[in-house]
Design a protein around this motif. Structure first.
Motif, PDB file in Angstrom:
ATOM      1  N   ALA A 107       0.798  -1.070   0.069  1.00  0.00           N
ATOM      2  CA  ALA A 107      -0.089  -0.099  -0.248  1.00  0.00           C
ATOM      3  C   ALA A 107       1.059   1.227   0.033  1.00  0.00           C
ATOM      4  O   ALA A 107       0.320   2.190  -0.795  1.00  0.00           O
ATOM      5  CB  ALA A 107      -1.011   0.058   1.149  1.00  0.00           C
ATOM      6  N   ALA A 108       2.147   1.263   0.807  1.00  0.00           N
ATOM      7  CA  ALA A 108       2.814   2.363   0.949  1.00  0.00           C
ATOM      8  C   ALA A 108       3.608   2.850  -0.573  1.00  0.00           C
ATOM      9  O   ALA A 108       3.442   3.917  -0.880  1.00  0.00           O
ATOM     10  CB  ALA A 108       3.693   2.455   2.054  1.00  0.00           C
ATOM     11  N   LEU A 109       3.961   1.735  -1.031  1.00  0.00           N
ATOM     12  CA  LEU A 109       4.656   1.962  -2.242  1.00  0.00           C
ATOM     13  C   LEU A 109       3.611   2.300  -3.553  1.00  0.00           C
ATOM     14  O   LEU A 109       3.878   3.236  -4.475  1.00  0.00           O
ATOM     15  CB  LEU A 109       5.599   0.530  -2.932  1.00  0.00           C
ATOM     16  CG  LEU A 109       6.346  -0.043  -1.947  1.00  0.00           C
ATOM     17  CD1 LEU A 109       7.238  -1.226  -2.595  1.00  0.00           C
ATOM     18  CD2 LEU A 109       7.295   1.295  -1.647  1.00  0.00           C
ATOM     19  N   GLN A 110       2.445   1.681  -3.343  1.00  0.00           N
ATOM     20  CA  GLN A 110       1.377   2.104  -4.452  1.00  0.00           C
ATOM     21  C   GLN A 110       1.062   3.519  -4.183  1.00  0.00           C
ATOM     22  O   GLN A 110       0.552   4.476  -5.282  1.00  0.00           O
ATOM     23  CB  GLN A 110       0.367   1.140  -4.580  1.00  0.00           C
ATOM     24  CG  GLN A 110       0.666  -0.406  -4.895  1.00  0.00           C
ATOM     25  CD  GLN A 110      -0.510  -1.201  -4.766  1.00  0.00           C
ATOM     26  OE1 GLN A 110      -1.398  -0.741  -4.167  1.00  0.00           O
ATOM     27  NE2 GLN A 110      -0.693  -2.285  -5.377  1.00  0.00           N
ATOM     28  N   ARG A 111       0.631   4.007  -2.958  1.00  0.00           N
ATOM     29  CA  ARG A 111      -0.143   5.067  -2.590  1.00  0.00           C
ATOM     30  C   ARG A 111       0.919   6.445  -2.794  1.00  0.00           C
ATOM     31  O   ARG A 111       0.661   7.658  -3.404  1.00  0.00           O
ATOM     32  CB  ARG A 111      -0.669   5.110  -1.239  1.00  0.00           C
ATOM     33  CG  ARG A 111      -1.393   6.372  -1.068  1.00  0.00           C
ATOM     34  CD  ARG A 111      -1.981   6.431   0.489  1.00  0.00           C
ATOM     35  NE  ARG A 111      -1.065   6.282   1.450  1.00  0.00           N
ATOM     36  CZ  ARG A 111      -0.596   5.333   2.212  1.00  0.00           C
ATOM     37  NH1 ARG A 111      -0.932   3.865   1.946  1.00  0.00           N
ATOM     38  NH2 ARG A 111       0.279   5.465   3.313  1.00  0.00           N
ATOM     39  N   LEU A 112       2.267   5.910  -2.191  1.00  0.00           N
ATOM     40  CA  LEU A 112       2.933   7.136  -2.285  1.00  0.00           C
ATOM     41  C   LEU A 112       4.101   7.321  -3.248  1.00  0.00           C
ATOM     42  O   LEU A 112       4.652   8.373  -3.599  1.00  0.00           O
ATOM     43  CB  LEU A 112       4.050   6.880  -0.860  1.00  0.00           C
ATOM     44  CG  LEU A 112       3.051   6.965   0.544  1.00  0.00           C
ATOM     45  CD1 LEU A 112       3.862   6.890   1.542  1.00  0.00           C
ATOM     46  CD2 LEU A 112       2.524   8.468   0.610  1.00  0.00           C
ATOM     47  N   THR A 432       8.798   6.154   4.112  1.00  0.00           N
ATOM     48  CA  THR A 432       9.797   6.927   3.660  1.00  0.00           C
ATOM     49  C   THR A 432      10.714   6.467   2.591  1.00  0.00           C
ATOM     50  O   THR A 432      11.433   7.007   1.721  1.00  0.00           O
ATOM     51  CB  THR A 432      10.856   7.295   4.902  1.00  0.00           C
ATOM     52  OG1 THR A 432      11.365   6.003   5.505  1.00  0.00           O
ATOM     53  CG2 THR A 432       9.815   7.962   5.890  1.00  0.00           C
ATOM     54  N   GLN A 433      10.717   5.203   2.618  1.00  0.00           N
ATOM     55  CA  GLN A 433      11.352   4.512   1.246  1.00  0.00           C
ATOM     56  C   GLN A 433      10.412   4.895   0.132  1.00  0.00           C
ATOM     57  O   GLN A 433      10.971   5.206  -0.930  1.00  0.00           O
ATOM     58  CB  GLN A 433      11.195   3.039   1.632  1.00  0.00           C
ATOM     59  CG  GLN A 433      12.157   2.082   0.291  1.00  0.00           C
ATOM     60  CD  GLN A 433      11.846   0.814   0.561  1.00  0.00           C
ATOM     61  OE1 GLN A 433      10.791   0.127   0.899  1.00  0.00           O
ATOM     62  NE2 GLN A 433      12.969   0.110   0.198  1.00  0.00           N
ATOM     63  N   ALA A 434       8.964   4.865   0.197  1.00  0.00           N
ATOM     64  CA  ALA A 434       8.475   5.177  -1.090  1.00  0.00           C
ATOM     65  C   ALA A 434       8.682   6.599  -1.424  1.00  0.00           C
ATOM     66  O   ALA A 434       8.500   6.881  -2.557  1.00  0.00           O
ATOM     67  CB  ALA A 434       6.870   5.040  -0.589  1.00  0.00           C
TER      68      ALA A 434
END
Length: 472
Positions: A107-112, A432-434
């Motif tokens: 979710a984090a990688l997709q959203r951010l 923060t990675q995203a």
């Protein structure tokens, strides 16, 4: 539409279904237009909740009544569950924990970062999900956290504690009887130290008034069977220090590094403190993949030793090393990754902010007969300059493992300027990675993603991402 029931100023929302887990580990429900984050709730639960904080579009709540328990629930194994800030997911089956950690990274990688995660690889679970930590730090306090049962026996109350901070209460310490995070002799050591201090009438630290004899207890263990104990004192006579250290040396002959600190600052950090060795070495050894690593009281080292080995194997695999590469290892810490991959490359250049960590990195390289590593201490954005790159060469591969805050924008900009063929980004914070990946997308494609569970029974997860330079 559900109806709210109010008792005085208390708001109860009835019969909510928990549908997901939020990034901070709380269950998620919806009531009308309100998103409700519920402490200790598991997807599949049906609950009445009591609102403890309400904003315009969301609320925070605790379970008032559990009507239907999720199939994903399991019995917590620790007597301190619900009060201690650690192991917050131990009431959820471990396979379910892994599922939600994978979803949170996705979710984090997709959203951010708007990254296609269809090729994301399954999360690697931890072979050990109890007693997996190699380091714990306990706090002494004269203000023990009291539960309902304690308050009913106030006349015979022992107010001194040795344990962990209660979440959101800096001055309250939960007295720990048994902790499932670190293997023996950790629990025995902690309990014996507490009992000794009480017998001898030593005062436990007052976190508000900054007074008292005993402040912290640090225990480090290694897969080699070595043990480090560091006792942190505050306002105490040297004779009392000597007596306690002699007691520990006698009672725990298996301790290979026995040290102490006198810290009278108003914070607990030890990085600016003198560490005095009472007996043994001032470090212990850890082993990984045939390599030895020196671990001192101030050293940086992954706290899950077994899973760290798996994490580094994945990092090395993602890098696709052939033996002729120049590798930059950013945020190298004690040089663990740098030394881990050194045998498969031409040269590794490691950079780290903390000078003592770099000294450990150099020591570890020499200890293992590694001659193709160079290490530099300083702020990453100040060291990683055009001049530095011109002097050491443009890297073929960059490995970066930054702290939770991610990389400074200047460091990301420098990576874009360098145009290394591959970047392997290891992170303990997918958000923060995203954020950083969104910037790196200007010149890089994300080609592999692999979450790794380093911290069972918590919401925390590591993530390894391989980026490759765009092909013109």
């Amino acid at each position: 539409m559900s109806r709210n029931r109010k008792a005085g100023t208390v708001t109860i929302l009835p019969n909510l279904s928990i549908i997901d887990i939020a990034e901070e580990g709380k269950g998620v429900a919806k009531s009308d237009e309100l998103v409700v984050f519920v402490e200790k709730a598991v997807p599949g639960d049906v609950v009445d909740v009591r609102i403890v904080k309400k904003k315009k579009n969301f609320a925070e709540a605790v379970i008032e009544t559990l009507h239907t328990g999720s199939d994903l629930r399991t019995d917590p194994f620790c007597q301190h569950f619900g009060t201690c800030g650690g192991c917050k997911w131990q009431h959820m089956q471990y396979d379910a924990q892994l599922t939600f950690k994978q979803k949170s990274v996705e979710a984090a990688l997709q959203r951010l970062a708007k990254i296609d995660t269809s090729a994301m690889e399954p999360i690697l679970g931890s072979a050990e999900n109890k007693y997996y930590r190699n380091k714990l730090e306990y706090t002494f306090s004269n203000k023990r956290w009291l539960n309902q049962q304690d308050m009913g026996d106030s006349e015979n109350l022992e107010m001194n504690a040795l344990g962990f901070h209660v979440p959101l209460r800096f001055d309250k310490i939960l007295d720990i009887q048994h902790c499932y995070l670190q293997a023996e002799p950790s629990n025995t050591l902690r309990n014996q130290v507490r009992n000794y201090a009480l017998r001898k009438g030593l005062t436990f630290y007052d976190l508000r008034n900054h007074e008292g004899n005993l402040r912290n207890l640090i225990i480090r263990t290694s897969s080699t069977g070595e043990v480090m104990v560091v006792v942190v004192f505050a306002y105490i006579e040297q004779e009392q220090v000597d007596e306690m250290m002699a007691y520990l040396q006698t009672e725990f002959p298996e301790v290979t590094s026995l040290q102490y600190i006198i810290n009278q600052k108003k914070n607990d950090t030890i990085f600016d403190q003198e560490i005095i060795t009472w007996s043994g070495r001032d470090y212990i050894f850890e082993e990984m993949n045939g390599l030895k690593f020196k671990i001192g009281a101030k050293s940086f080292y992954q706290t899950n030793s077994l899973q760290a080995h798996e994490l580094y194997k994945i990092t090395k695999e993602f890098a696709g090393l052939t033996g002729d590469e120049l590798v930059y290892d950013l945020y190298t810490g004690a040089g663990t990754i740098a030394n881990f991959v050194a045998g498969s490359v031409k040269q590794v250049v490691g950079i780290e902010y903390v000078p003592t960590a770099i000294e450990d990195a150099k020591f570890n390289a020499e200890l293992n007969g590694i001659e193709n590593t160079l290490f530099y201490a300083g702020d990453m954005k100040d060291i990683l300059t055009g001049t530095f790159i011109a002097e050491h060469g443009k890297p073929d591969v960059v490995i970066t493992d930054p702290p939770r805050a991610g990389m400074h924008a200047d460091v990301v900009a420098r990576l874009l300027e360098m145009e290394a063929e591959k970047i392997v980004y290891v992170s303990c914070n997918a958000a923060t990675q995203a954020r950083d990946l969104a910037l790196l997308k200007e010149k890089y494609d994300v080609v592999r993603i692999k979450p790794v569970d380093m911290f069972p029974h918590t919401q925390h997860v590591e993530n390894v991402v391989l980026l490759k330079l765009h092909v013109d």
